[in-house]
Design an enzyme around this catalytic site. Structure first.
Site, PDB file in Angstrom:
ATOM      1  N   ASN A  91     -11.048  -3.293  -5.871  1.00  0.00           N
ATOM      2  CA  ASN A  91      -9.720  -1.969  -6.620  1.00  0.00           C
ATOM      3  C   ASN A  91     -10.514  -2.126  -7.794  1.00  0.00           C
ATOM      4  O   ASN A  91     -10.528  -0.851  -8.965  1.00  0.00           O
ATOM      5  CB  ASN A  91      -8.770  -2.584  -7.075  1.00  0.00           C
ATOM      6  CG  ASN A  91      -7.759  -2.488  -5.711  1.00  0.00           C
ATOM      7  OD1 ASN A  91      -6.536  -2.842  -5.694  1.00  0.00           O
ATOM      8  ND2 ASN A  91      -8.068  -1.946  -4.885  1.00  0.00           N
ATOM      9  N   ARG A 117     -12.272   1.552  -8.801  1.00  0.00           N
ATOM     10  CA  ARG A 117     -11.481   2.886  -8.280  1.00  0.00           C
ATOM     11  C   ARG A 117     -11.356   3.754  -9.821  1.00  0.00           C
ATOM     12  O   ARG A 117     -12.366   2.562 -10.943  1.00  0.00           O
ATOM     13  CB  ARG A 117     -10.031   2.500  -8.186  1.00  0.00           C
ATOM     14  CG  ARG A 117      -9.454   1.838  -7.460  1.00  0.00           C
ATOM     15  CD  ARG A 117      -7.915   2.096  -7.039  1.00  0.00           C
ATOM     16  NE  ARG A 117      -8.080   1.734  -5.884  1.00  0.00           N
ATOM     17  CZ  ARG A 117      -6.481   2.063  -5.286  1.00  0.00           C
ATOM     18  NH1 ARG A 117      -4.903   2.541  -5.891  1.00  0.00           N
ATOM     19  NH2 ARG A 117      -6.388   1.851  -3.840  1.00  0.00           N
ATOM     20  N   ASP A 120       0.557  -1.120   0.090  1.00  0.00           N
ATOM     21  CA  ASP A 120       0.207   0.041   0.052  1.00  0.00           C
ATOM     22  C   ASP A 120       1.054   1.308   0.323  1.00  0.00           C
ATOM     23  O   ASP A 120       2.115   1.604   0.632  1.00  0.00           O
ATOM     24  CB  ASP A 120      -1.071  -0.256   1.501  1.00  0.00           C
ATOM     25  CG  ASP A 120      -2.064   1.171   1.146  1.00  0.00           C
ATOM     26  OD1 ASP A 120      -2.489   1.558   0.127  1.00  0.00           O
ATOM     27  OD2 ASP A 120      -2.685   0.751   1.992  1.00  0.00           O
ATOM     28  N   SER A 133     -10.255  -7.471  -4.920  1.00  0.00           N
ATOM     29  CA  SER A 133     -11.815  -7.767  -5.831  1.00  0.00           C
ATOM     30  C   SER A 133     -12.505  -5.651  -6.160  1.00  0.00           C
ATOM     31  O   SER A 133     -13.293  -5.464  -6.684  1.00  0.00           O
ATOM     32  CB  SER A 133     -12.668  -8.286  -5.280  1.00  0.00           C
ATOM     33  OG  SER A 133     -12.501 -10.069  -4.860  1.00  0.00           O
ATOM     34  N   ARG A 190       2.045  -4.751   5.906  1.00  0.00           N
ATOM     35  CA  ARG A 190       1.243  -3.896   5.067  1.00  0.00           C
ATOM     36  C   ARG A 190       2.216  -2.574   5.605  1.00  0.00           C
ATOM     37  O   ARG A 190       2.970  -2.455   6.373  1.00  0.00           O
ATOM     38  CB  ARG A 190      -0.404  -3.809   5.584  1.00  0.00           C
ATOM     39  CG  ARG A 190      -0.910  -3.259   5.063  1.00  0.00           C
ATOM     40  CD  ARG A 190      -2.391  -2.469   5.656  1.00  0.00           C
ATOM     41  NE  ARG A 190      -2.720  -1.434   4.826  1.00  0.00           N
ATOM     42  CZ  ARG A 190      -3.754  -1.760   3.922  1.00  0.00           C
ATOM     43  NH1 ARG A 190      -4.909  -2.513   4.796  1.00  0.00           N
ATOM     44  NH2 ARG A 190      -4.967  -0.859   3.614  1.00  0.00           N
TER      45      ARG A 190
HETATM   46  C1  FPP Z   1      -2.179  -0.584  -3.306  1.00  0.00           C
HETATM   47  O1  FPP Z   1      -1.307   1.947  -3.857  1.00  0.00           O
HETATM   48  C2  FPP Z   1      -1.683  -0.860  -4.440  1.00  0.00           C
HETATM   49  C3  FPP Z   1      -2.149  -1.250  -6.166  1.00  0.00           C
HETATM   50  C4  FPP Z   1      -3.900  -1.163  -5.511  1.00  0.00           C
HETATM   51  C5  FPP Z   1      -1.682  -1.629  -7.012  1.00  0.00           C
HETATM   52  C6  FPP Z   1      -0.312  -2.164  -6.647  1.00  0.00           C
HETATM   53  C7  FPP Z   1       0.217  -2.429  -7.842  1.00  0.00           C
HETATM   54  C8  FPP Z   1       1.680  -2.943  -7.912  1.00  0.00           C
HETATM   55  C9  FPP Z   1       2.662  -2.486  -6.725  1.00  0.00           C
HETATM   56  C10 FPP Z   1       2.609  -2.340  -8.861  1.00  0.00           C
HETATM   57  C11 FPP Z   1       1.969  -3.949 -10.161  1.00  0.00           C
HETATM   58  C12 FPP Z   1       2.675  -5.090  -8.923  1.00  0.00           C
HETATM   59  C13 FPP Z   1       2.751  -6.069 -10.299  1.00  0.00           C
HETATM   60  C14 FPP Z   1       3.065  -7.512  -9.353  1.00  0.00           C
HETATM   61  C15 FPP Z   1       3.316  -5.570 -11.475  1.00  0.00           C
HETATM   62  P1  FPP Z   1      -2.742   2.728  -3.176  1.00  0.00           P
HETATM   63  O2  FPP Z   1      -2.723   2.953  -5.048  1.00  0.00           O
HETATM   64  O3  FPP Z   1      -4.260   3.000  -2.917  1.00  0.00           O
HETATM   65  O4  FPP Z   1      -2.117   3.535  -2.874  1.00  0.00           O
HETATM   66  P2  FPP Z   1      -2.258   4.711  -1.864  1.00  0.00           P
HETATM   67  O5  FPP Z   1      -3.169   4.407  -0.315  1.00  0.00           O
HETATM   68  O6  FPP Z   1      -0.978   5.594  -1.295  1.00  0.00           O
HETATM   69  O7  FPP Z   1      -3.477   6.051  -2.502  1.00  0.00           O
END
Ligand code: FPP
Length: 257
Positions: free
Chosen positions: A71, A74, A23, A69, A191
């Site tokens: 996400n 968004r 995250d 699920s 996390r």
């Molecule tokens: C959460 O951060 C992250 C995600 C929903 C996407 C995870 C994807 C990656 C780490 C990139 C690529 C992964 C692979 C396996 C190739 P957030 O967007 O919720 O962050 P925030 O809480 O700061 O908004």
């Protein structure tokens, strides 16, 4: 403190299976006044660093929460951009995983992805299926409650077909239909990003997992952050519902030379 499994075997002080909620990508980008996608791209580089770290430390299984699920809800442009990133990563990284002897598996609702992505996932799994240095599970369109519900549905189908009695439904049978059933459950959950929640990740599988949270944003994670988590894990006493005395390993006899 030392610890032991319910069977009395001493527990290694290093996790064999590490599960991570990655995250903080969006906030990492916001702090730099860049679009959220820049954060996700930096997050993909942190994934590679984490794989290297696990390979160096001999951690056998790494499970990453890449896309929940929830996400799908968004903004559409972020979902589309994430799908593009996954596609590019799948095309680019499979050779690299092959070279590093890493087997990749995907858990979650694959049918929700485009045929192009689903096909590449299947191909990546096939190509790396013989690799033994580490198993990398990528949870994509995954939800812990859904995982439990689908396992319950499988058993309900068997009951309806008359091949299973309701009283035969138990933890072991249900667990066999859950994602990652062929692997030991995670020893350590990490996390990043400051929140202290599980967020519907591996609800069943995390029953006795040690939890570790950090404010570090996922794109900033490096070997030092991961080592901090491992050091914290080594200090934990895992009792599995027993008492300290029960899980203490037998005192070793010292033999004078
Ligand atoms: C959460 O951060 C992250 C995600 C929903 C996407 C995870 C994807 C990656 C780490 C990139 C690529 C992964 C692979 C396996 C190739 P957030 O967007 O919720 O962050 P925030 O809480 O700061 O908004």
């Amino acid at each position: 403190m030392p610890s032991a499994t319910p069977g009395g075997m001493p527990v290694p002080r290093q996790p064999a299976h590490l599960a991570i909620v990655m995250d903080g990508n969006g906030r990492w980008a916001q702090q730099r006044r860049r679009p959220r996608m820049i954060g996700h791209r930096a997050g993909a580089r942190a994934v590679n660093r984490t794989i290297d770290f696990c390979l160096e430390r001999g951690i056998a299984v790494l499970t990453l929460f890449a896309f929940s699920s929830e996400n799908w809800g968004r903004p559409q442009d972020e979902v589309d951009a994430l799908m593009k990133l996954f596609l590019a990563a799948l095309d680019r990284e499979v050779d690299e995983l092959e070279r590093r002897n890493v087997r990749v598996c995907f858990i979650g609702e694959r049918a929700r992805f485009s045929p192009g992505i689903a096909q590449r996932m299947a191909r990546a799994e096939q190509r790396t299926s013989g690799n033994r240095a580490m198993t990398l599970n990528i949870a994509a369109s995954y939800g812990g409650r859904q995982d439990i519900a689908l396992a319950a549905r499988r058993l309900a189908e068997q009951v309806a077909a008359g091949t299973l009695l309701p009283e035969q439904v138990d933890e072991q049978r249900l667990g066999r239909h859950m994602a990652l059933a062929d692997l030991p459950p995670p020893d350590l959950f990490i996390r990043t990003g400051g929140d202290t929640r599980i967020s519907n990740f591996l609800l069943w599988q995390l029953a006795y997992t040690e939890l570790w949270f950090t404010d570090v944003l996922w794109p900033d994670v490096d070997a030092a952050t991961l080592q901090q988590a491992l050091d914290a894990f080594a200090q934990r006493e895992r009792r599995y519902g027993l008492t300290s005395a029960q899980v203490a390993p037998p005192a070793t006899e010292t033999v004078s030379p």
